[in-house]
Design an enzyme around this catalytic site. Sequence first.
Site, PDB file in Angstrom:
ATOM      1  N   CYS B  86      33.659   7.129  28.898  1.00  0.00           N
ATOM      2  CA  CYS B  86      34.199   6.260  29.936  1.00  0.00           C
ATOM      3  C   CYS B  86      34.179   6.978  31.293  1.00  0.00           C
ATOM      4  O   CYS B  86      33.116   7.266  31.813  1.00  0.00           O
ATOM      5  CB  CYS B  86      35.595   5.782  29.537  1.00  0.00           C
ATOM      6  SG  CYS B  86      36.122   4.305  30.414  1.00  0.00           S
ATOM      7  N   HIS B 196      34.971   3.673  23.680  1.00  0.00           N
ATOM      8  CA  HIS B 196      35.915   4.715  23.254  1.00  0.00           C
ATOM      9  C   HIS B 196      35.925   4.912  21.737  1.00  0.00           C
ATOM     10  O   HIS B 196      36.773   4.337  21.057  1.00  0.00           O
ATOM     11  CB  HIS B 196      37.326   4.324  23.703  1.00  0.00           C
ATOM     12  CG  HIS B 196      37.535   4.398  25.173  1.00  0.00           C
ATOM     13  ND1 HIS B 196      37.853   5.564  25.825  1.00  0.00           N
ATOM     14  CD2 HIS B 196      37.452   3.454  26.135  1.00  0.00           C
ATOM     15  CE1 HIS B 196      37.974   5.332  27.131  1.00  0.00           C
ATOM     16  NE2 HIS B 196      37.737   4.053  27.337  1.00  0.00           N
ATOM     17  N   GLU B 198      37.038   7.374  20.201  1.00  0.00           N
ATOM     18  CA  GLU B 198      38.283   8.067  19.832  1.00  0.00           C
ATOM     19  C   GLU B 198      39.429   7.093  19.567  1.00  0.00           C
ATOM     20  O   GLU B 198      40.468   7.488  19.053  1.00  0.00           O
ATOM     21  CB  GLU B 198      38.673   9.081  20.923  1.00  0.00           C
ATOM     22  CG  GLU B 198      39.296   8.501  22.195  1.00  0.00           C
ATOM     23  CD  GLU B 198      38.280   7.988  23.213  1.00  0.00           C
ATOM     24  OE1 GLU B 198      37.113   7.759  22.837  1.00  0.00           O
ATOM     25  OE2 GLU B 198      38.653   7.796  24.388  1.00  0.00           O
TER      26      GLU B 198
END
Lengths: 79, 222
Positions: B86, B196, B198
């Site tokens: 990002c 993302h 994660e």
Amino acid sequence: MKARVIVTLKNGVLDPQGKAIEGALGGLGFGDIASVRQGKVFDVELTGSDKEAAKAELAQMCEKLLANTVIENYAIEID
Amino acid sequence: MKTAVIVFPGSNRDRDMFHALELITGTRPASVWHTETSLPDADLVIVPGGFSYGDYLRSGAIAARSPILKELVKKADQGVKVLGVCNGFQILTEAGLLPGALMRNAGLKFVCREIELETVNNATSFSNAYQKGQVWRCPTAHHDGNYFADAETLKSIEDNGQVVFRYANGTNPNGSINNIAGVTNAKGNVLGMMPHPENLIEDLNGGTDGRLLFESLLAQAA
């Protein structure tokens, strides 16, 4: 010494913000617009007095930070 | 696997990244503040998401000129793996570690939604645990994720297999050229991506699709 740096998007790079502004101006009744592209202006005050040296330094500033030369062009104006 | 996360003023996904790395690697990552001038010994350095410096000038532009980035460029040259997610992706393009640029989303709005990614190259350190062509879910949250590269750059990154992930099934949320969601440098040790991974690593997140990205790196380090 006062300088102005103008940063604009390169030709062929899409400008969604310019497009939105163009649409809004059309909505306000401005009917004769072919296109709008958005850019940035930086007013930089320099302490030196050598115009050529200032121009070279401003070009370095543009290359290193003020413009992203992948997508943007820059122009330098000195009073 | 030893990891480090660089933190800038305005980073806000750094803790998500710490959590994911600790959970998956079993080791706590080092936290590196942006003014530091050296990086700890690590196999993987991560530039996390957020709004470093309030996105002033251009997203990632100011962070890309901070002291720690000089060190990161050196490490990347030495072959250390670098992942930017990002805002991290924006910072890595601004720093010249990755080709292209990230512009305002084509729809002009901030997008915060789940999209689908296709792994188009699974022969990289970041994607080897996925199948080639595998489509997986991933969250996105950004305003400037519209990937752009000029025709010549685009051809070279496509020909070199540097495009690792593409938005799939019409889920491109930002107008990125060729549906590009993640690219590597020519050497393949630096990856930037807007979504993302994660944030989709355990059942609590509603899925584990993003975990394979970290497991790919873990397999490399083993």
